[in-house]
Write an enzyme that holds these catalytic residues in place. Structure first.
Site, PDB file in Angstrom:
ATOM      1  N   GLY A   1      -0.907  -4.756  16.396  1.00  6.06           N
ATOM      2  CA  GLY A   1       0.523  -4.946  16.269  1.00  6.06           C
ATOM      3  C   GLY A   1       1.313  -4.899  17.547  1.00  6.06           C
ATOM      4  O   GLY A   1       0.787  -4.718  18.645  1.00  6.06           O
TER       5      GLY A   1
ATOM      6  N   GLU B   1       3.477  -4.378  12.430  1.00 15.60           N
ATOM      7  CA  GLU B   1       2.494  -3.316  12.212  1.00 15.60           C
ATOM      8  C   GLU B   1       1.378  -3.950  11.397  1.00 15.60           C
ATOM      9  O   GLU B   1       1.571  -4.274  10.227  1.00 15.60           O
ATOM     10  CB  GLU B   1       3.142  -2.129  11.487  1.00 15.60           C
TER      11      GLU B   1
ATOM     12  N   GLY C   1      -3.211  -4.652  11.092  1.00 22.04           N
ATOM     13  CA  GLY C   1      -4.371  -3.974  10.552  1.00 22.04           C
ATOM     14  C   GLY C   1      -4.948  -2.904  11.450  1.00 22.04           C
ATOM     15  O   GLY C   1      -4.500  -2.683  12.572  1.00 22.04           O
TER      16      GLY C   1
ATOM     17  N   CYS D   1      -3.456   1.267   6.677  1.00 20.01           N
ATOM     18  CA  CYS D   1      -3.771   0.605   7.942  1.00 20.01           C
ATOM     19  C   CYS D   1      -4.514   1.531   8.893  1.00 20.01           C
ATOM     20  O   CYS D   1      -5.127   1.059   9.853  1.00 20.01           O
ATOM     21  CB  CYS D   1      -2.492   0.082   8.591  1.00 20.01           C
TER      22      CYS D   1
ATOM     23  N   ASN E   1       0.802  -1.217   0.000  1.00 18.15           N
ATOM     24  CA  ASN E   1       0.000   0.000   0.000  1.00 18.15           C
ATOM     25  C   ASN E   1       0.842   1.278   0.000  1.00 18.15           C
ATOM     26  O   ASN E   1       0.481   2.254  -0.640  1.00 18.15           O
ATOM     27  CB  ASN E   1      -0.987   0.006   1.172  1.00 18.15           C
TER      28      ASN E   1
ATOM     29  N   LYS F   1      -3.433  -4.045  20.894  1.00 20.32           N
ATOM     30  CA  LYS F   1      -4.311  -5.190  20.638  1.00 20.32           C
ATOM     31  C   LYS F   1      -3.893  -5.890  19.334  1.00 20.32           C
ATOM     32  O   LYS F   1      -2.702  -6.157  19.138  1.00 20.32           O
ATOM     33  CB  LYS F   1      -5.780  -4.742  20.622  1.00 20.32           C
TER      34      LYS F   1
ATOM     35  N   GLU G   1       7.178   1.606  14.504  1.00 20.51           N
ATOM     36  CA  GLU G   1       7.997   2.226  13.477  1.00 20.51           C
ATOM     37  C   GLU G   1       8.221   3.673  13.903  1.00 20.51           C
ATOM     38  O   GLU G   1       7.521   4.189  14.772  1.00 20.51           O
ATOM     39  CB  GLU G   1       7.299   2.203  12.116  1.00 20.51           C
TER      40      GLU G   1
ATOM     41  N   LYS H   1      12.053  -8.002   1.850  1.00 17.30           N
ATOM     42  CA  LYS H   1      11.189  -8.745   0.932  1.00 17.30           C
ATOM     43  C   LYS H   1       9.941  -7.897   0.697  1.00 17.30           C
ATOM     44  O   LYS H   1       9.026  -7.881   1.503  1.00 17.30           O
ATOM     45  CB  LYS H   1      10.823 -10.100   1.523  1.00 17.30           C
TER      46      LYS H   1
ATOM     47  N   GLU I   1       4.926  -8.787  -3.427  1.00 15.66           N
ATOM     48  CA  GLU I   1       4.984  -9.184  -4.834  1.00 15.66           C
ATOM     49  C   GLU I   1       3.999  -8.395  -5.691  1.00 15.66           C
ATOM     50  O   GLU I   1       4.104  -8.392  -6.922  1.00 15.66           O
ATOM     51  CB  GLU I   1       4.714 -10.676  -4.975  1.00 15.66           C
TER      52      GLU I   1
END
Length: 475
Positions: free
Chosen positions: A435, A229, A231, A263, A131, A432, A439, A154, A157
């Site tokens: 996560g 991190e 939803g 998110c 996103n 909760k 960050e 990574k 994709e």
């Protein structure tokens, strides 16, 4: 005959590698046409990459990267140009932090000096989403490199190309080869192989709860710490002291940036009954007027979602909301771009119950629940009613109410009269099921380090077992 689409390989040890035998095709969500292929990195390749650099390194402050560009994707270009202009701030912040961060001396009792120093962890894996592919990757990479770690990224994709393009830019900026490795592949294959390595010192992922639940048992088995991190289901709390037009502007910004694919999307509009009628009327008018279209058109306000599966997910949420008694105010259908192609979904508002499936679960698309609330107490109660607790916003001109409500909301980030506000210095992460860890900020930097305690004794004699021991100290 059309030109073949380009292949963008893994970035390993300062160079793009030979393409893997199996590749993955990356689609432009706005046209459904292939724009590139990427490596589908197999397990045997992953297992050779991880142990290449085991020893921690001096800090690698990346200070001169300002040219990252984004290939065509689902985000309207007006959004991407604004976001890209801010990406270097994360590099500058963490580079500065590497220069000024200090250890400390504890108030240790007695004639002992206790120094605390922070050391790099070693080799860290970062799993990044589609996103905000470039921004989120940069947030993670900058913190980890500044702390002196070797980083293996990574990317998703579904949107890997901008991240893969970072390799040469870091190299140009002076980062030693091999300190940043970027590998591509499906999450359930390449991502799994990477996270299973017992040689990792940390895993940092942004994704869904399912991804975390797949990674956590492996990380626990290997004693690897995880920052996750996950939803969100952010409430947008709208109170009567707010002008209705400003309330609608707040709802549009919170709910429809990135076509609802963040998110912290403001996906629950909790509107006080005193302004609900006027708010609903103006919101419907504004949402019906939003320009859905080609992301490369500067006038487009709503771009695509990432894939056909995302379109189907949005449609399924709408269908279930209606079955549960919800009322579609506007939108609610898949649509296409200017040429009849693309993964588009109409910006959608649905009047729903606070305990409905739509109001309790993350859509990750432009489908927003509208909920009328009777009081401040009900707004707070509904805001805290889901298992998610990442972000929330409180909109009011009542100073006391702003602080009172923000204090009661259980979320890692609470904005007052704002939403989506982000800065490299500001910790970003939820509570909760949203996560673990943060960050951004000092918290992110220190999470990429380990603390070493050194004690210098200049006056405690080791007399414990002497026959005439006096003032012997234990502990």
């Amino acid at each position: 005959m059309p030109d073949p689409i380009p292949h963008v390989s893994n970035w390993i040890n300062g160079a793009y590698t030979t393409a893997t035998r199996q590749v993955i095709t990356v689609l432009n969500p706005a046209t459904e046409t292939p724009i590139a292929t990427i490596d589908s990195t197999p397990e045997e390749t992953v297992t050779t990459i991880v142990p290449l650099h085991r020893r921690p390194s001096p800090p690698h402050p990346p200070t001169r990267i300002h040219r990252a560009r984004n290939p065509p994707n689902r985000r309207p270009i007006r959004e991407m140009q604004t976001q890209l202009s801010r990406v270097p701030e994360w590099l500058e912040y963490f580079a500065s932090l590497a220069r000024v961060h200090e250890g400390r001396v504890t108030p240790f009792k007695g004639p002992v000096v206790n120094t605390l120093t922070r050391l790099p962890l070693g080799v860290v894996a970062q799993i990044t989403p589609y996103n905000h592919p470039l921004l989120i990757a940069t947030k993670k990479i900058a913190a980890a490199l500044a702390a002196g770690n070797v980083v293996i990224v990574k990317p998703s994709e579904l949107a890997p190309l901008s991240v893969l393009k970072l390799g040469p830019l870091f190299q140009e900026a002076g980062l030693p080869d091999g300190v940043l490795q970027i590998i591509s592949g499906n999450g359930f294959e390449t991502g799994k192989f990477l996270c299973e390595s017992p040689l990792l010192a940390k895993i940092d992922l942004t994704g869904g709860l399912g991804t975390y639940r797949a990674v956590a048992p492996v990380a626990a088995r290997n004693m690897v710490p995880v920052t996750a991190e996950l939803g969100g289901k952010a409430p947008v709390c709208l109170f009567p002291s707010l002008d209705v037009e400003r309330a609608v502007q707040a709802a549009l910004f919170a709910g429809f940036i990135a076509s609802g694919q963040t998110c912290v999307t403001g996906s629950r509009l909790l509107v006080h009954r005193e302004i609900y009628g006027a708010f609903r009327e103006l919101l419907e008018k504004r949402v019906r007027g939003l320009r859905v279209g080609d992301p490369m058109d500067g006038r487009t306000q709503i771009g695509t979602v990432i894939s056909r599966a995302a379109v189907e997910r949005c449609a399924a949420f709408v269908d279930r909301a209606v079955q549960e008694g919800g009322s579609v105010v506007c939108g609610g259908h898949p649509t296409t771009g200017p040429h009849g192609k693309g993964f588009f979904f109409e910006p959608t508002i649905i009047e729903a119950r606070a305990d409905s499936h739509l109001a309790s679960n993350e859509v990750f698309g432009p489908v927003i629940a509208l909920i009328q609330c009777e009081s401040e107490e009900e707004i707070v109660s509904i805001a805290n009613s889901t298992p998610f607790a990442l972000g929330a916003s409180v909109w009011t001109h009542d100073f006391n109410q702003a602080h009172r409500v923000a204090d009661k909301i259980d979320a890692g980030i609470v904005w007052i009269n704002g939403h989506h506000l982000n800065d490299p210095s500001s910790p970003w992460g939820g509570f909760k099921e949203s996560g673990i860890g943060k960050e951004n900020g000092l918290e992110a930097y220190e999470s990429y380090t380990k603390v070493k305690s050194t004690l210098i004794n200049y006056g405690v004699a080791p007399t414990w077992f002497d026959d005439e021991a006096t003032n012997a100290r234990y502990g």
